[in-house]
Design an enzyme around this catalytic site. Structure first.
Site, mmCIF file in Angstrom:
data_model
loop_
_atom_site.group_PDB
_atom_site.id
_atom_site.type_symbol
_atom_site.label_atom_id
_atom_site.label_comp_id
_atom_site.label_asym_id
_atom_site.label_seq_id
_atom_site.Cartn_x
_atom_site.Cartn_y
_atom_site.Cartn_z
ATOM 1 N N ARG A 1 0.809 -1.227 0.000
ATOM 2 C CA ARG A 1 0.000 0.000 0.000
ATOM 3 C C ARG A 1 0.840 1.275 0.000
ATOM 4 O O ARG A 1 0.293 2.378 0.008
ATOM 5 C CB ARG A 1 -0.926 0.004 1.231
ATOM 6 C CG ARG A 1 -1.900 -1.167 1.259
ATOM 7 C CD ARG A 1 -2.508 -1.326 2.632
ATOM 8 N NE ARG A 1 -1.492 -1.628 3.641
ATOM 9 C CZ ARG A 1 -1.744 -1.771 4.946
ATOM 10 N NH1 ARG A 1 -2.985 -1.613 5.389
ATOM 11 N NH2 ARG A 1 -0.781 -2.044 5.785
ATOM 12 N N CYS B 1 1.888 -0.131 10.311
ATOM 13 C CA CYS B 1 2.877 -1.044 9.720
ATOM 14 C C CYS B 1 2.794 -2.408 10.406
ATOM 15 O O CYS B 1 2.990 -2.531 11.617
ATOM 16 C CB CYS B 1 4.282 -0.460 9.867
ATOM 17 S SG CYS B 1 5.559 -1.491 9.117
HETATM 18 CO CO CO Z 1 5.074 -1.697 6.905
#
Ligand code: CO
Length: 211
Positions: free
Chosen positions: A46, A101
């Site tokens: 992404r 993340c």
């Molecule tokens: Co990441």
């Protein structure tokens, strides 16, 4: 048609379009690679560097791994870094992480992920350096996002600790180092840390004096 076949079809269409709008496009790129930027980012699908910065082929030299780490024993990263700094002479190195993340999230719990544990260990170490600050935050999401930010800063400092960067600072007064964080919610990149060439480190023991 299989999903992967579509990728090849899209590629053909793209190459055709590029040739039509600019007949010399590929010829020019074949002959020279002179990017001003080295991008060290997360592998997360992404966060595609060229898309989110609207840069074209030839503009950014890219290294990606889980959680945008600069590990001083990682030969892959070090090879990319040395080539970018010494041969391409990039003017800027950007470490760009992102909120939410998965790599940092995985490092924040006590679950064993097998071989990835070795990689996540580097992030756990960053957590340990800043544990008091992080643990003070009320929610899990805030703690995660703070570690994400601190991890980006730590990786910028890791770049500054390499003899590759310090040698270039001494010889060419570049590259400029940057720590950025990308927000998946709004697509905006926010700068966190800026280290111009020849910045000093908190701990002088990391500064080589005989390069
Ligand atoms: Co990441």
């Amino acid at each position: 048609m299989q999903r992967y076949e579509l990728l090849l079809l899209e590629n053909k269409a793209w190459a055709k379009e590029m040739r039509e709008t600019d007949p010399d496009y590929f010829e020019r790129l074949v002959n020279v690679q002179k990017p001003d930027f080295l991008w060290i980012g997360c592998s997360d699908s992404r966060v595609p560097p060229d898309k989110i910065t609207q840069t074209q082929p030839g503009e950014i030299f890219i290294h990606r791994n889980i959680a945008n780490m600069v590990v001083h024993t990682d030969l892959n990263l070090l090879s990319v870094l040395q080539y970018a700094v010494e041969v391409l002479k990039v003017k800027h190195i950007i470490v760009c992480g992102h909120y939410n993340c998965g790599g940092v999230k995985a490092a924040m719990n006590r679950h064993s992920y097998g071989i990835i544990n070795k990689w996540l260990r580097n992030i756990k170490d960053v957590y340990r350096y800043h544990q008091q600050e992080i643990d003070r935050l009320p929610t899990e999401e805030e703690r995660l996002n703070r570690l994400i930010e601190l991890n980006i800063k730590e990786q910028v400092l890791n770049l500054a600790k390499t003899s590759i960067v310090q040698k270039a600072w001494k010889e060419y007064n570049q590259p400029h180092l940057h720590g950025w964080v990308y927000d998946l919610h709004d697509g905006i990149i926010r700068p966190l840390l800026d280290m111009p060439a020849n910045s000093h480190l908190d701990f002088p023991i990391y500064e080589y004096d005989d390069l």
